[in-house]
Scaffold this active site. Structure first.
Site, PDB file in Angstrom:
ATOM      1  N   HIS A   1      -4.276   7.349  -9.374  1.00 17.13           N
ATOM      2  CA  HIS A   1      -3.836   6.235 -10.355  1.00 17.13           C
ATOM      3  C   HIS A   1      -2.292   6.634 -10.722  1.00 17.13           C
ATOM      4  O   HIS A   1      -1.700   5.975 -11.659  1.00 17.13           O
ATOM      5  CB  HIS A   1      -4.523   6.003 -11.575  1.00 17.13           C
ATOM      6  CG  HIS A   1      -5.736   5.154 -11.381  1.00 17.13           C
ATOM      7  ND1 HIS A   1      -6.595   4.730 -11.994  1.00 17.13           N
ATOM      8  CD2 HIS A   1      -6.277   4.581 -10.028  1.00 17.13           C
ATOM      9  CE1 HIS A   1      -7.423   4.033 -11.626  1.00 17.13           C
ATOM     10  NE2 HIS A   1      -7.423   3.836 -10.388  1.00 17.13           N
TER      11      HIS A   1
ATOM     12  N   HIS B   1     -10.235   2.838  -0.195  1.00 16.12           N
ATOM     13  CA  HIS B   1     -11.295   1.837  -0.059  1.00 16.12           C
ATOM     14  C   HIS B   1     -12.067   1.957   1.370  1.00 16.12           C
ATOM     15  O   HIS B   1     -13.200   1.855   1.215  1.00 16.12           O
ATOM     16  CB  HIS B   1     -10.941   0.498  -0.337  1.00 16.12           C
ATOM     17  CG  HIS B   1     -10.707   0.182  -1.799  1.00 16.12           C
ATOM     18  ND1 HIS B   1     -10.713  -0.932  -2.348  1.00 16.12           N
ATOM     19  CD2 HIS B   1     -10.068   1.152  -2.724  1.00 16.12           C
ATOM     20  CE1 HIS B   1     -10.493  -0.768  -3.747  1.00 16.12           C
ATOM     21  NE2 HIS B   1     -10.116   0.247  -3.824  1.00 16.12           N
TER      22      HIS B   1
END
EC number: 1.11.1.21
Length: 763
Positions: free
Chosen positions: A286, A107
């Protein structure tokens, strides 16, 4: 404001002020601000943010030298030990902080956008508002707080920006992924960035995500999802305010996988990623950890920037249970994608394609997907031993399965895990290093050097010894003998150097790309073509000099001759050592993003302006360019005034030139811009060009653009103009122009500038 002896204000105010003490009351630092009163005001002060006065390390701190004192292997071992040492105040999922640290690093880097190079992990802006308090960054404050002991141990030799990225790498390695490399060298910012435009939405930071996409996306999107013209406003990249990429629940949180795929392609392309890199990053990221959605967003406390003072910079207080561990809530989606969330394997893609998925809702009420098969594998609870849960996919995961192009990439990775591993490693390296600029800025023993990566804008290594003083003088003589006028020499050098943007350290004169596509073909660079051809002929007679160096040196010649014409003898500094790259080493598509839609220094406004900056005033774009060039307000002003009188308009026009002595480095622009005998009126409804007429006679004396008049209309800029318009301004102006010119020519010379933010390395 002054008070008289009766303590009353100089304007009407109910009551009087008490005697003694400070009288700040509740108004200090609060609204109404200048932006509240004057929303269209040009915020020139943005040019002076994050300066040396905000930096506790000072102008002389040499980060490269400090970083070199670190034993990188010891540092990495310290990080990996921390990753598996769970603490009570924020317990680690599965006993491993690695997944949440990957999210933190992702992020931090994922705010990068190719249109203007802003965002990215390079200055650790995730520590500050607004980014640190975006809903999509929920609980990243805990990750950084967990890293505080490491930061304190290594002190200023390790920036927060480098620590965050390196921790992401260590997390991947700890869980089995062979990373592609790590380059240090990121310099921390010391104050928030309130100049980057993150979108047109009026976002209320008190609001939290409630499944309605937070605010309408329509303000930043063109067209409808699925239409040919579907796109984001430039320079934006994220699908809407306060997200890093896209809403994981789909557009408008509608659970539409195909619509999500279209959003993903637009946003990841804007972040300089192709389809294969996009799939690799999503599928690779993920493979680890879980998403957290145990508590509805309406119950979660305010972000760090709005949290109560006693929370000491930590936000998103969760009132349920312990507020963490099995009660954690971040984006509202709950569950893990794989059976072993702390191990690098291919089970994410195997699960995505091995099962049929149906929409369900998390405990927090967010849309997510669960396998239809009740006998599908289950994933262990992150904190409760012996407890298991159904696997989870987000709408943005299902998107990879339904989109035909993404599906092809997924099937390729499913069939070849080694190919997937390398693709994710390289995409992660690109993600976390994309905003660092040339490899001259990379530090440490893990810098990946075996491959020449096109996204790094590679330059060949310099060969031999840079040209010396005698060569410089011979080349200056050759340039003057070629008969190229000063205006064209200066215009060409400026055009080469001005592509630089400090946001991601791309562009600049080094590499000689002014002679290569796409830059040589840009309309704004038309004037450079015959000049470059003439300089290439000189280079043939002097093969020891690179074209890149010769372009800059020729610009120096132009400035020196123009200063001499103004009666000031000056030698413009010149630092040789630039190299010429090749067309094959130039990513044309990515360099197209450096093409200006407007350039006030050359009085240029592209025909694409309204497409890319609808409703934006030209002077706002001019300020943005000055900011990307790291100019102060005085530097911006002297460069503009000097380039005008040197006649460097892109089309050779006299708009804004404001002198009858074109090619002389005079103060005429400053004097005539502030001439009180003149009245300025717009020449048409576009309000881009204005006529300056003598008030008494109506005689038109000059024409000028918004790029010019802003220096007379903005109070801060006009005060700078006044410093050079006076009778004692000429010599000061020439020397200040030369200093600003040299700074511009050296912006991309990280091979000699080193790792200091303020000025060059000391000799």
């Amino acid at each position: 404001m002054e008070h008289d002896e009766t303590n009353t204000c100089s304007y009407h105010m109910a009551g009087s002020l008490p005697a003694g003490g400070d009288h700040l009351g509740g108004a200090f630092g609060q609204s109404p601000t200048l932006e509240h009163w004057y929303p269209q005001r040009l915020r020139v002060e943005l040019l002076h943010r994050n300066g040396v006065d905000a930096d506790p390390l000072g102008a002389d701190f040499d980060y490269a030298a400090a970083f070199a004192t670190i034993d990188l292997e010891e540092l990495k071992q310290d990080i990996k030990t921390l990753l598996t040492t769970s603490v009570d105040w924020w317990p680690a999922d599965y006993g491993n902080y690695g997944p949440q640290m990957i999210r933190m690093a992702w992020h931090a880097a994922g705010t990068y956008r190719i249109a203007d190079g802003r965002g990215g992990a390079g200055t650790a802006m995730q520590r500050f508002a607004p980014i640190g308090s975006w809903w999509d960054n929920g609980n990243t404050d805990k990750s950084r707080r967990l890293l505080q002991p490491i930061k304190h141990k290594y002190g200023n030799a390790l920036s927060w920006a480098d620590l965050m990225v390196l921790t992401g790498n260590c997390s991947l390695e700890l869980m089995g992924l062979p990373t592609y490399g790590f380059g240090g060298g990121r310099l921390d910012a010391w104050e928030p960035d309130d100049g980057t435009w993150w979108g047109p939405e009026v976002w209320n930071p008190h609001d939290v995500h409630s499944g309605d996409d937070m605010v309408s996306r329509d303000e930043r999107w063109h067209g409808q999802n699925g239409d040919e013209d579907y796109d984001l406003q430039s320079p934006l990249a994220a699908s809407h305010q306060a997200l890093i990429y896209v809403n994981p629940e789909g557009p408008y949180a509608n659970g539409d996988p195909m619509g999500s795929a279209r959003d993903i392609r637009v946003t990841f392309t804007r972040m300089a990623m192709n389809d294969e890199e996009t799939v690799a990053l999503i599928a690779g990221g993920h493979a680890f950890g879980k998403s957290h959605g145990q508590v509805p967003a309406t119950e979660i406390g305010p972000s760090p920037e709005l949290a109560p003072i006693e929370q000491m910079g930590l936000g998103w207080h969760n009132p349920r249970g312990t507020g963490n561990a099995e009660f954690t809530s971040t984006n509202g989606i709950e569950g893990s994608w794989t059976q072993d969330p702390t191990r690098w394997d291919n089970s994410y893609l195997e699960n995505l394609f091995g099962h049929e998925w149906e929409q369900t809702k998390s405990p927090a009420g967010a849309l997510q997907w669960t396998p239809k098969d009740p006998d599908a594998p289950r994933t262990p609870d992150a904190h409760v031993p012996g407890q298991t849960h159904a696997l989870m996919m987000m709408t943005s995961d299902i998107a990879l399965k339904v989109d035909p192009e993404y599906r092809k990439v997924c099937e390729k990775f499913l069939a070849d895990f080694d190919t997937f591993t390398l693709a994710f490693s390289k995409a992660w390296y690109k993600l976390t290093h994309r905003d660092m600029g040339p490899k001259h800025r990379y530090l440490g023993p893990e810098v990946t050097i075996q491959d020449e990566l096109l996204w790094q804008d590679p330059l060949p290594d310099a060969e031999g010894v840079p040209i010396g003083d005698a060569d410089v003088e011979a080349l200056k003589a050759a340039v003057r003998a070629a008969g190229i006028n000063s205006s064209d020499l200066v215009f060409t050098a400026y055009s080469a150097a001005s592509t630089y943007r400090d946001s991601d350290k791309r562009g600049g004169a080094n590499g000689g790309r002014i002679a290569l596509a796409p830059q040589k073909d840009w309309a704004v660079n038309r004037r450079t073509v015959p000049v470059v051809e003439a300089l290439q002929r000189i280079q043939q007679q002097h093969p020891s000099v690179s074209l890149a160096d010769l372009v800059v040196l020729a610009g120096c010649v132009g400035v020196e001759d123009a200063a001499r014409a103004a009666g000031v003898e000056v030698t413009v500094p010149f630092t040789p050592g630039r190299v010429d790259t090749t067309q094959e080493r130039t990513d044309i598509e990515m360099f197209e993003w450096l093409r200006p839609i407007a350039d006030g220094f050359r009085n240029f406004r592209s025909e694409r302006f309204e497409q890319f900056a609808p409703g934006v005033a030209l002077e706002q774009v001019f300020l943005d360019r000055a900011n990307l060039l790291t100019l102060t307000a005085p530097e911006w002003t002297v460069l503009t005034g000097g380039l005008r009188v040197l006649g460097t308009n892109w089309d050779g026009s006299d708009v804004g030139v404001l002198t009858h002595r074109v090619g002389t480095l005079s103060t005429d622009w400053f004097v005539n811009l502030t001439d009180t005998d003149l009245v300025w009126t717009k020449t048409d409804d576009t309000e881009t060009v204005f006529a300056g007429t003598v008030q008494a006679t109506g005689e038109q004396r000059w024409t000028a653009s918004r790029h010019d008049l802003v220096f007379g209309s903005n109070a801060q800029l006009r005060s700078v103009v006044d410093a050079y318009a006076g009778s004692d301004g000429q010599e000061r102006f020439v020397h200040d122009f030369v200093a600003a010119w040299d700074k511009l020519m050296m912006l991309d010379r990280f091979d000699v500038k080193g790792h200091r933010r303020y000025g060059p390395m000391a000799a």
